[in-house]
Motif scaffolding. Sequence first.
Motif, PDB file in Angstrom:
ATOM      1  N   ALA A 131      73.515  40.742   8.172  1.00 23.12           N
ATOM      2  CA  ALA A 131      74.261  41.033   9.397  1.00 23.12           C
ATOM      3  C   ALA A 131      74.276  42.539   9.624  1.00 23.12           C
ATOM      4  CB  ALA A 131      75.692  40.499   9.273  1.00 23.12           C
ATOM      5  N   GLY A 132      73.834  42.964  10.811  1.00 22.66           N
ATOM      6  CA  GLY A 132      73.705  44.392  11.082  1.00 22.66           C
ATOM      7  C   GLY A 132      72.518  44.967  10.337  1.00 22.66           C
ATOM      8  N   CYS A 133      71.345  44.357  10.543  1.00 22.62           N
ATOM      9  CA  CYS A 133      70.164  44.682   9.726  1.00 22.62           C
ATOM     10  C   CYS A 133      69.499  45.988  10.123  1.00 22.62           C
ATOM     11  CB  CYS A 133      69.143  43.543   9.806  1.00 22.62           C
ATOM     12  SG  CYS A 133      68.337  43.384  11.429  1.00 22.62           S
ATOM     13  N   TYR A 158      67.888  35.463   7.708  1.00 20.49           N
ATOM     14  CA  TYR A 158      68.263  35.690   9.105  1.00 20.49           C
ATOM     15  C   TYR A 158      68.696  37.149   9.240  1.00 20.49           C
ATOM     16  CZ  TYR A 158      68.261  30.604   9.470  1.00 20.49           C
ATOM     17  OH  TYR A 158      67.892  29.277   9.441  1.00 20.49           O
ATOM     18  N   ALA A 159      67.923  37.921   9.976  1.00 18.44           N
ATOM     19  CA  ALA A 159      68.206  39.351  10.154  1.00 18.44           C
ATOM     20  C   ALA A 159      68.688  39.577  11.578  1.00 18.44           C
ATOM     21  CB  ALA A 159      66.947  40.167   9.880  1.00 18.44           C
ATOM     22  N   THR A 160      69.939  39.990  11.720  1.00 20.12           N
ATOM     23  CA  THR A 160      70.516  40.132  13.055  1.00 20.12           C
ATOM     24  C   THR A 160      71.084  41.532  13.268  1.00 20.12           C
ATOM     25  OG1 THR A 160      72.769  39.420  12.447  1.00 20.12           O
ATOM     26  CG2 THR A 160      71.176  37.699  13.021  1.00 20.12           C
ATOM     27  N   ASP A 161      71.092  41.937  14.523  1.00 19.13           N
ATOM     28  CA  ASP A 161      71.697  43.201  14.921  1.00 19.13           C
ATOM     29  C   ASP A 161      72.052  43.092  16.402  1.00 19.13           C
ATOM     30  OD1 ASP A 161      71.710  46.178  13.483  1.00 19.13           O
ATOM     31  OD2 ASP A 161      71.794  46.270  15.666  1.00 19.13           O
ATOM     32  N   ALA A 162      73.036  43.878  16.816  1.00 20.51           N
ATOM     33  CA  ALA A 162      73.442  43.865  18.226  1.00 20.51           C
ATOM     34  C   ALA A 162      72.463  44.639  19.091  1.00 20.51           C
ATOM     35  CB  ALA A 162      74.847  44.451  18.371  1.00 20.51           C
ATOM     36  N   ASN A 163      71.655  45.489  18.469  1.00 26.19           N
ATOM     37  CA  ASN A 163      70.772  46.390  19.208  1.00 26.19           C
ATOM     38  C   ASN A 163      69.338  45.857  19.194  1.00 26.19           C
ATOM     39  OD1 ASN A 163      69.083  48.683  19.909  1.00 26.19           O
ATOM     40  ND2 ASN A 163      70.914  49.932  19.674  1.00 26.19           N
ATOM     41  N   PHE A 219      64.332  37.143  12.991  1.00 30.13           N
ATOM     42  CA  PHE A 219      65.006  38.283  13.594  1.00 30.13           C
ATOM     43  C   PHE A 219      65.650  37.842  14.906  1.00 30.13           C
ATOM     44  CE2 PHE A 219      61.643  40.197  11.003  1.00 30.13           C
ATOM     45  CZ  PHE A 219      62.358  41.139  10.286  1.00 30.13           C
ATOM     46  N   SER A 220      66.908  38.175  15.083  1.00 30.22           N
ATOM     47  CA  SER A 220      67.601  37.726  16.288  1.00 30.22           C
ATOM     48  C   SER A 220      68.749  38.668  16.627  1.00 30.22           C
ATOM     49  CB  SER A 220      68.143  36.310  16.083  1.00 30.22           C
ATOM     50  OG  SER A 220      68.790  35.846  17.242  1.00 30.22           O
ATOM     51  N   GLN A 221      69.019  38.784  17.926  1.00 28.60           N
ATOM     52  CA  GLN A 221      70.139  39.607  18.375  1.00 28.60           C
ATOM     53  C   GLN A 221      71.439  38.846  18.173  1.00 28.60           C
ATOM     54  OE1 GLN A 221      69.700  40.999  22.414  1.00 28.60           O
ATOM     55  NE2 GLN A 221      70.977  42.800  22.068  1.00 28.60           N
ATOM     56  N   HIS A 222      72.413  39.500  17.543  1.00 34.09           N
ATOM     57  CA  HIS A 222      73.721  38.897  17.302  1.00 34.09           C
ATOM     58  C   HIS A 222      74.739  40.015  17.217  1.00 34.09           C
ATOM     59  CE1 HIS A 222      77.102  37.253  14.954  1.00 34.09           C
ATOM     60  NE2 HIS A 222      76.755  36.081  15.428  1.00 34.09           N
ATOM     61  N   ASN A 223      75.834  39.862  17.953  1.00 32.39           N
ATOM     62  CA  ASN A 223      76.885  40.867  17.988  1.00 32.39           C
ATOM     63  C   ASN A 223      78.052  40.393  17.131  1.00 32.39           C
ATOM     64  OD1 ASN A 223      78.972  42.675  18.679  1.00 32.39           O
ATOM     65  ND2 ASN A 223      78.114  42.990  20.722  1.00 32.39           N
ATOM     66  N   LEU A 224      78.332  41.096  16.046  1.00 35.01           N
ATOM     67  CA  LEU A 224      79.424  40.706  15.151  1.00 35.01           C
ATOM     68  C   LEU A 224      80.773  40.725  15.851  1.00 35.01           C
ATOM     69  CD1 LEU A 224      78.443  42.620  11.879  1.00 35.01           C
ATOM     70  CD2 LEU A 224      78.404  40.142  12.236  1.00 35.01           C
ATOM     71  N   SER A 229      79.763  32.092  14.577  1.00 34.09           N
ATOM     72  CA  SER A 229      78.917  31.643  13.487  1.00 34.09           C
ATOM     73  C   SER A 229      77.772  30.788  14.043  1.00 34.09           C
ATOM     74  CB  SER A 229      79.748  30.829  12.496  1.00 34.09           C
ATOM     75  OG  SER A 229      78.948  30.344  11.446  1.00 34.09           O
ATOM     76  N   PHE A 230      76.591  30.884  13.420  1.00 29.99           N
ATOM     77  CA  PHE A 230      75.441  30.135  13.921  1.00 29.99           C
ATOM     78  C   PHE A 230      74.752  29.312  12.828  1.00 29.99           C
ATOM     79  CE2 PHE A 230      74.040  34.344  12.701  1.00 29.99           C
ATOM     80  CZ  PHE A 230      72.863  34.136  12.015  1.00 29.99           C
ATOM     81  N   ASN A 231      75.276  29.374  11.593  1.00 28.14           N
ATOM     82  CA  ASN A 231      74.689  28.574  10.515  1.00 28.14           C
ATOM     83  C   ASN A 231      75.594  28.667   9.293  1.00 28.14           C
ATOM     84  OD1 ASN A 231      72.796  27.012   9.056  1.00 28.14           O
ATOM     85  ND2 ASN A 231      71.087  28.032  10.102  1.00 28.14           N
ATOM     86  N   GLU A 232      75.226  27.958   8.236  1.00 27.18           N
ATOM     87  CA  GLU A 232      75.948  28.063   6.973  1.00 27.18           C
ATOM     88  C   GLU A 232      75.025  28.743   5.972  1.00 27.18           C
ATOM     89  OE1 GLU A 232      78.881  25.081   4.812  1.00 27.18           O
ATOM     90  OE2 GLU A 232      76.795  24.558   4.331  1.00 27.18           O
TER      91      GLU A 232
END
Length: 298
Positions: A131-133, A158-163, A219-224, A229-232
Amino acid sequence: MKPCHKGDNIVACTALRVRVSIMLALHPTLETIEMQLLFEGIYRYYGYDFRNYAQSSRSRRVQNFMQSEGIRTVSELQARVLHDRHCLDRFLLSLTVNVTSMFRDPSFYITFRNLVLPMLRTYPFIRIWHAGCSTGEEVYSMAILLEEEGIYHRCRLYATDANEKVLQTARSGIFPLASMQEYTQQYLKAGGKKSFSEYYTAAYEHAIFRSTLRENIVFSQHNLVTDGSFNEFNVIICRNVLIYFDRTLQDRVHTLFYQSLCPFGVLALGRQETLRFTSKHDCYEELSKSEKLYRRLN
């Protein structure tokens, strides 16, 4: 109002600070009002929520951006970002902290190998959330570690970041060749088992990492701040991100992480971060105090 000095009564100084805080809350400065309106406008119009970021760090970054863009007031900045999407993109990039490197804090990876890997080997399939990769160096580091331990083939990272801009760099797997000497040293200190150069190809001034390392990374955009939540997951790694959030936002994100971890899943934080003072503090056992590794109890 007389300031506190060394040797003054502690109770009196504490009371003074409380009165000052109350005065600022009741009579905020014009710049404070402008800041509130700026981030409220960005949230309402674009959905990016920076309202609960640590104020000192946020204010410093806003002032640096205004100086670089030749903008004189926060109100002028607000008008610019609300009407110019390109300006907003530059502004968002200046607000987010993208300091990272491969095998950053090598002792973390050694501890991860020794304490977490034995648990992960017991699972038929492993999900890890970075989270915040940022630009992805730590994600590729984990992919290399998992490959060397012989379990990468049954992992999904799963590598996510808001940017979105930093995610583009992460997806490419291309990094400055000049950084490879430093990364090689960190890889070896982290317990690397091969020659680090086996994982990339040098091309001009860039290092292109093997495509096989990206095969199990999403890789996907995700804002903490705003997304759910999108998975376990068996492991959630979020290092050196939460230090830029205030207490309210930290607690919200920790609730998200708790909801996203499977029972006995592992949470990894940065060295300056802690579960203490959050509502989820009693929901974990500490695996490593120095490396901030925690395991969800149930």
